[in-house]
Write a protein that holds these residues in place. Structure first.
Motif, PDB file in Angstrom:
ATOM      1  N   ASP A 171       0.692  -1.052  -0.104  1.00  0.00           N
ATOM      2  CA  ASP A 171      -0.076  -0.401   0.342  1.00  0.00           C
ATOM      3  C   ASP A 171       0.784   1.378   0.314  1.00  0.00           C
ATOM      4  N   TYR A 172       2.250   1.109   0.741  1.00  0.00           N
ATOM      5  CA  TYR A 172       2.652   1.872   0.645  1.00  0.00           C
ATOM      6  C   TYR A 172       3.388   2.355  -0.548  1.00  0.00           C
TER       7      TYR A 172
ATOM      8  N   LYS B 183       1.848   1.598  -3.180  1.00  0.00           N
ATOM      9  CA  LYS B 183       1.133   2.389  -4.084  1.00  0.00           C
ATOM     10  C   LYS B 183       1.074   3.296  -4.306  1.00  0.00           C
ATOM     11  N   LYS B 184       0.980   4.666  -2.944  1.00  0.00           N
ATOM     12  CA  LYS B 184       1.076   5.862  -2.642  1.00  0.00           C
ATOM     13  C   LYS B 184       2.061   6.951  -2.976  1.00  0.00           C
ATOM     14  N   VAL B 185       2.826   6.186  -3.010  1.00  0.00           N
ATOM     15  CA  VAL B 185       4.400   7.221  -2.829  1.00  0.00           C
ATOM     16  C   VAL B 185       4.860   6.674  -4.309  1.00  0.00           C
TER      17      VAL B 185
ATOM     18  N   PRO C 289       0.536   3.409  -8.875  1.00  0.00           N
ATOM     19  CA  PRO C 289      -0.259   2.002  -8.204  1.00  0.00           C
ATOM     20  C   PRO C 289       0.362   0.614  -8.997  1.00  0.00           C
TER      21      PRO C 289
ATOM     22  N   TYR D 175       3.499  -1.146  -7.785  1.00  0.00           N
ATOM     23  CA  TYR D 175       3.798  -1.821  -6.426  1.00  0.00           C
ATOM     24  C   TYR D 175       4.221  -3.218  -6.581  1.00  0.00           C
TER      25      TYR D 175
END
Length: 543
Positions: free
Chosen positions: A498-499, A501-503, A506, A509
């Motif tokens: 998830d981290y 995907k955020k940084v 998507p 990842y």
């Protein structure tokens, strides 16, 4: 005061001015030796023994060894294998070989008997100068080494080998340096490819020894008052860059720490204790150093930090900057080149960027036809070699004309790395050509995913590779080394995914994450993604 104040002006006015004859040992080191008190090296070992050596010491000691080599029949063009840890004798030997016009072939002490046999046979080496541990490995295979005429061991005397320390005392400190042409061979690096045996990269007297003044002057930003510490092992190209030619071109003294294995605490203690002004390490070193409590240390004399070998993660650069006030300046080049792209003191740094082309080099991102790509488009990093070939580029892969030819596309030398250039001329690394991941039609560079992962507190280090997938062709897989206090779990896998995907985007990842105790690395500290990738593909092909 920095050696370059106006980047554009310096690039515009730069000229190589390559001399017809050049010998680094005679023309550079012996020239600094004219000042008999000028410090060349401060050597320290794990027992805190200190040895100081002047350029005059190196001149005289390399002359003694040059006389011995000539007496033993070593001649210009002969290949001499040089393998030892960070002994002062490594520098003496390198200089002595250059003085007689021999071709030096450095190697790491981690080489096996099999590796040594391959190198000595392929290069038809006439001599080897090594530490005793390496000498023992050579003796295991001596019946295979028909070309080898001379063996010199450093340290303890060894049967069947000349003893370095004893022999040195029996030879004169006067020597007439052989007049070497600029295009004469000087160094032969064995550089590992992704498959097969290592390639032999041949450098001339100017392509490394002379041209590394660009590395020393503009990137390391050295001057005669500096004490420079490079963490590199003596066995790989970076030692030439930052432990020999770059610093001594500029008259800087070397700080050399002889250790059996890298210790972060000891490294920080030494930076605090000694008047080291400039520091150069591999990204692996910096990634380990920022895991320590840096607030416990002060580095009163340190003014410049550089990193090379593979790109440095922005998170690591920022942690180091907050603790020390210094920004690590990334630099890019290869065993085949000197520094060709870098972050220079006078150019604003964009964390994570490779920087801009060094003076003396025209570097672009090109496509498969050799056309220069516009900003924002990913392609091959290439160096212009026509109409004028820059001095800091290797001569050839020795005895492999086809492999050499394969590196050129039109008027360009192809580095084998891929990047994107932004509108302001900064290069952004994507990955080795064979490291780039193709997932569901997207091209994903491993470095961006690794940099995102390392921003998470749980991640000490990561390596990202392609893993085969029936649906997508390839997926992104991450191998992760955790920081102390974290345990592998499905929850942590999801949190890291998830981290990322955020940084990043998507689609970048890692669909799979495997926790490991350590990552496979080369002796120079580069992550061996190829090993992880091959392991991954062979594992899944068996299913």
């Amino acid at each position: 005061m920095s050696n370059m104040l106006d980047y554009e002006k310096e690039r515009k006015e730069f000229q190589w001015n390559v001399p017809e004859f050049f010998n680094f040992a005679g023309d550079v080191v012996d020239r600094w030796a004219e000042n008999p008190d000028k410090l060349a090296m401060l050597w320290v070992d794990e027992q805190d023994q200190e040895i100081r050596r002047t350029f005059k010491d190196f001149k005289e000691r390399s002359n003694r060894l040059a006389n011995l080599l000539m007496e033993q029949g070593v001649r210009a063009g002969d290949v001499v294998i040089l393998i030892m840890p960070r002994y002062i004798e490594w520098w003496e030997t390198f200089l002595a070989c250059l003085k007689v016009g021999a071709i030096v072939s450095p190697g790491t002490v981690q080489l096996t008997s099999k590796d040594l046999a391959y190198r000595i046979q392929t290069a038809q080496s006439v001599a080897i100068i090594s530490d005793v541990k390496t000498a023992n490995k050579v003796d295991e295979i001596k019946q295979e080494l028909s070309s080898l005429k001379l063996k010199i061991a450093v340290g303890e005397p060894k049967e069947g080998w000349l003893h370095y320390q004893t022999e040195m005392e029996n030879h004169s400190t006067e020597f007439a340096v052989v007049k070497t042409r600029s295009d004469d061979g000087a160094i032969l690096f064995f550089t590992s490819g992704t498959t097969g045996n290592p390639k032999m990269t041949l450098h001339t007297q100017v392509s490394y020894p002379y041209a590394h003044f660009v590395t020393g002057k503009y990137w390391l930003d050295l001057n005669p008052a500096d004490l420079h510490w490079n963490l590199s092992d003596t066995g790989w190209g970076k030692a030439g860059w930052s432990s020999l030619f770059g610093p001594w071109s500029m008259g800087a003294a070397l700080f050399v720490y002889h250790e059996t294995r890298f210790s972060t605490k000891r490294c920080l203690e030494l930076l605090q204790k000694y008047p080291i002004t400039t520091f150069c390490g591999a990204p692996t070193n910096y990634r380990m150093l920022v895991l320590e409590d840096l607030s416990q240390y002060k580095f009163p004399t340190l003014r410049s930090c550089t990193g090379a070998g593979e790109p440095l993660n922005p998170e690591v650069i920022e942690t180091w900057r907050k603790a020390t006030g210094l920004t690590i300046r990334d630099g890019y080049g290869q065993t085949e080149t000197v520094l060709v792209i870098g972050n220079f003191p006078c150019v604003p740094i964009r964390p994570g960027a490779m920087g801009k082309p060094a003076p003396g080099f025209e570097v672009e991102v090109i496509d498969d036809t050799g056309a220069v790509l516009p900003p924002g488009k990913e392609g091959d990093i290439a160096i212009k070699v026509l109409p004028q070939r820059p001095a800091g580029l290797f001569k050839e892969y020795w005895q492999e004309p086809e492999r050499t030819q394969h590196c050129f596309r039109g008027s360009w030398y192809i580095t084998g790395d891929r990047a994107v250039k932004d509108p302001d001329g900064y290069f952004w690394f994507v990955g080795r050509t064979d490291d780039v991941i193709l997932a569901s039609g997207y091209r994903i560079g491993p470095f961006e995913v690794e940099s995102a992962l390392i921003e998470h507190d749980a991640v000490a280090e990561s390596a990202v590779v392609a893993s085969p997938d029936d649906l997508r062709g390839e997926i992104v897989k991450a191998f992760v080394v955790l920081t102390d206090g974290y345990q592998p779990s499905p929850q942590l896998v999801k949190e890291l995914q998830d981290y990322v995907k955020k940084v990043t985007a998507p689609y970048k990842y890692p669909r799979e994450i495997e926790f490991v105790d350590a990552l496979p690395k080369t002796v120079s500290g580069k992550i061996r993604r190829v090993q992880l990738r091959e392991m991954e593909w062979s594992k899944k092909s068996k299913k």
